[in-house]
Scaffold this motif. Structure first.
Motif, short mmCIF file in Angstrom:
data_model
loop_
_atom_site.label_atom_id
_atom_site.label_comp_id
_atom_site.label_asym_id
_atom_site.label_seq_id
_atom_site.Cartn_x
_atom_site.Cartn_y
_atom_site.Cartn_z
N ILE A 1 3.46 8.70 7.34
CA ILE A 1 4.38 8.73 8.48
C ILE A 1 5.06 10.09 8.44
N MET A 2 5.06 10.78 9.56
CA MET A 2 5.65 12.12 9.55
C MET A 2 6.39 12.44 10.84
N ASP A 3 7.37 13.31 10.71
CA ASP A 3 8.09 13.81 11.89
C ASP A 3 7.12 14.54 12.80
N ALA A 4 7.34 14.40 14.11
CA ALA A 4 6.39 14.97 15.07
C ALA A 4 6.94 16.17 15.83
N ILE A 5 8.17 16.61 15.57
CA ILE A 5 8.75 17.68 16.39
C ILE A 5 8.01 19.00 16.19
N ALA A 6 7.98 19.49 14.95
CA ALA A 6 7.33 20.77 14.69
C ALA A 6 5.83 20.69 14.96
N MET A 7 5.24 19.55 14.60
CA MET A 7 3.81 19.38 14.80
C MET A 7 3.44 19.45 16.28
N THR A 8 4.24 18.81 17.14
CA THR A 8 3.93 18.80 18.57
C THR A 8 3.95 20.21 19.13
N MET B 1 0.84 -1.20 0.00
CA MET B 1 0.00 0.00 0.00
C MET B 1 0.88 1.25 0.00
N PRO B 2 0.47 2.32 -0.70
CA PRO B 2 1.28 3.54 -0.73
C PRO B 2 1.16 4.31 0.58
N ILE B 3 2.28 4.86 1.01
CA ILE B 3 2.29 5.66 2.24
C ILE B 3 3.20 6.86 2.02
N ARG B 4 2.77 8.03 2.47
CA ARG B 4 3.52 9.27 2.26
C ARG B 4 4.39 9.55 3.49
N ILE B 5 5.66 9.84 3.25
CA ILE B 5 6.60 10.12 4.34
C ILE B 5 6.99 11.59 4.27
N LEU B 6 6.87 12.28 5.40
CA LEU B 6 7.13 13.72 5.46
C LEU B 6 8.15 14.01 6.56
N ASN B 7 9.18 14.80 6.21
CA ASN B 7 10.21 15.12 7.19
C ASN B 7 9.83 16.39 7.97
N ARG B 8 10.72 16.78 8.87
CA ARG B 8 10.40 17.89 9.77
C ARG B 8 10.17 19.20 9.03
N SER B 9 11.04 19.54 8.09
CA SER B 9 10.90 20.81 7.39
C SER B 9 9.62 20.83 6.54
N GLN B 10 9.24 19.70 5.98
CA GLN B 10 8.02 19.64 5.19
C GLN B 10 6.79 19.82 6.08
N VAL B 11 6.78 19.16 7.23
CA VAL B 11 5.67 19.31 8.17
C VAL B 11 5.55 20.75 8.63
N ASP B 12 6.69 21.35 8.96
CA ASP B 12 6.70 22.73 9.44
C ASP B 12 6.15 23.69 8.40
N ALA B 13 6.50 23.47 7.14
CA ALA B 13 6.05 24.35 6.06
C ALA B 13 4.56 24.18 5.78
N LEU B 14 4.02 22.98 6.00
CA LEU B 14 2.63 22.69 5.66
C LEU B 14 1.65 23.01 6.78
N LEU B 15 2.14 23.22 8.00
CA LEU B 15 1.25 23.43 9.14
C LEU B 15 1.39 24.87 9.65
N ALA C 1 -2.12 16.35 12.00
CA ALA C 1 -1.62 15.41 11.01
C ALA C 1 -2.49 15.37 9.76
N VAL C 2 -3.80 15.42 9.95
CA VAL C 2 -4.70 15.43 8.79
C VAL C 2 -4.49 16.69 7.96
N THR C 3 -4.31 17.82 8.62
CA THR C 3 -4.06 19.08 7.91
C THR C 3 -2.79 18.98 7.08
N VAL C 4 -1.73 18.45 7.67
CA VAL C 4 -0.46 18.29 6.96
C VAL C 4 -0.61 17.31 5.80
N TYR C 5 -1.23 16.18 6.06
CA TYR C 5 -1.37 15.14 5.04
C TYR C 5 -2.17 15.64 3.84
#
Length: 327
Positions: free
Chosen positions: A102-109, A1-15, A309-313
């Motif tokens: 699956i995504m980094d949780a530092i910026a999101m937290t 199954m396809p799964i999207r992987i997002l790093n810290r800088s990507q999460v930070d930019a999207l949230l 997480a839903v917002t970022v995804y």
């Protein structure tokens, strides 16, 4: 199954703070309306730090579920040149049970924690609040200032304090030049608290340092550092003289400031006015008068994690950001 992987800088930019505040409010309201899969938390300790796992689901367009595993190792920046807070999050489609990201949780937290504090300020702070005090000049403190700039740009000033004066000065240097609120470093925590109508504590302290005697009538104290059983920031007597608003009452009774006040036999769960979501959903009242002290006990919940997480995804899907792999 396809799964999207997002790093810290990507999460930070999207949230963005604005989006996070909005969806975290939706998540708390959905929980108050019994439209959530019960959020839960597990905590564990290592010799030099804490671990936690937070799980839960929410109806946001469709049903989503998260599992977030994180750690807090306070000495990491000094000893290993690593962040204090680290972790990863798995987002599931809760209708099919399929993991989608699956995504980094530092910026999101940091952002989702500050978003909930912002909502507490919106509904529980005095309308004439002119000064805020922020205790703790780390990543979490910076996330709170980002959200305060969105929610309270008209504040007269923000006083910051850290047990390490160098950290406070470095914190000031990281603020953007166009930050809309005057920010000053305070040498005395007592003086800063006594001047403020909003006090935010976001430190990893294991000993109470905020005295109830310093907090004046009408103040909102937003305590978000005590997110594991051993952590504490507030004199438990402060909860005995305050209206208590936890993010999740049962969780705070196990790991938050409420936990320590209950252990001291100063309060019980019966003293809780309302959970934050119940106030956001207008099921229960928030501030009753200009003079009462209110403590918001923010231990951090999977409700916030799934909303962020839903917002970022969804943003990553629209913009095709991240690495898509087959598991």
């Amino acid at each position: 199954m396809p799964i999207r992987i997002l790093n810290r800088s990507q999460v930070d930019a999207l949230l963005t703070p604005q989006d996070c505040i909005r969806v975290v409010e939706e998540a708390f309201i959905a929980h108050a309306r019994q439209q959530s899969l019960q959020p839960q938390a597990i905590h564990g300790q290592a010799p030099e730090g804490d671990f936690h796992i937070k799980v839960g689901g929410i109806q946001l367009g469709r049903l989503w579920y998260v599992v977030k595993a994180g750690s807090v190792f306070v000495q990491n920046p000094v000893l290993r040149n690593l962040p204090t807070i680290q972790g990863a999050l798995i987002l599931f489609d809760a209708d099919s049970g399929s993991p989608v990201a699956i995504m980094d949780a530092i910026a999101m937290t940091g952002t989702r924690t500050a978003a909930a504090t912002t909502l507490a300020i919106r509904h529980l702070a005095s309308l004439n609040a002119a000064t805020a005090c922020l205790v703790g000049c780390g990543v979490q403190g910076l996330a709170h200032l980002r959200c305060l700039a969105v929610e309270k740009p008209g504040l007269g000033k923000i006083l910051i304090h850290d047990h390490n004066p160098d950290a406070a000065q470095q914190f000031l240097a990281r603020l953007p030049n166009d930050y809309p609120i005057p920010v000053q470093a305070a040498t005395s925590l007592q003086d800063a608290v006594s001047q403020s109508q909003i006090v935010i504590t976001c430190t990893p302290s294991r000993e109470p340092y905020l005295s109830s005697a310093w907090v004046k009538p009408g103040t909102l104290v937003a305590a978000v550092g005590a997110d594991s059983p051993a952590k504490r920031e507030l004199d438990p007597q402060l909860l005995a003289i305050s209206a208590i608003v936890p993010d999740l009452a049962q969780q705070c009774a196990r790991v938050g400031e409420l936990h320590h006040a209950i252990d001291a036999k100063l309060v019980s769960l019966d003293n809780v006015r309302a959970e934050l979501g119940e106030i956001l959903a207008a099921h229960k009242p928030g501030r009753l008068n200009d003079d009462e002290i209110i403590v918001y006990d923010g231990t951090g919940t999977a409700l916030q994690d799934v909303a962020a997480a839903v917002t970022v995804y969804e943003a990553a899907e629209r913009q095709n950001i991240g690495l898509v792999v087959e598991l």
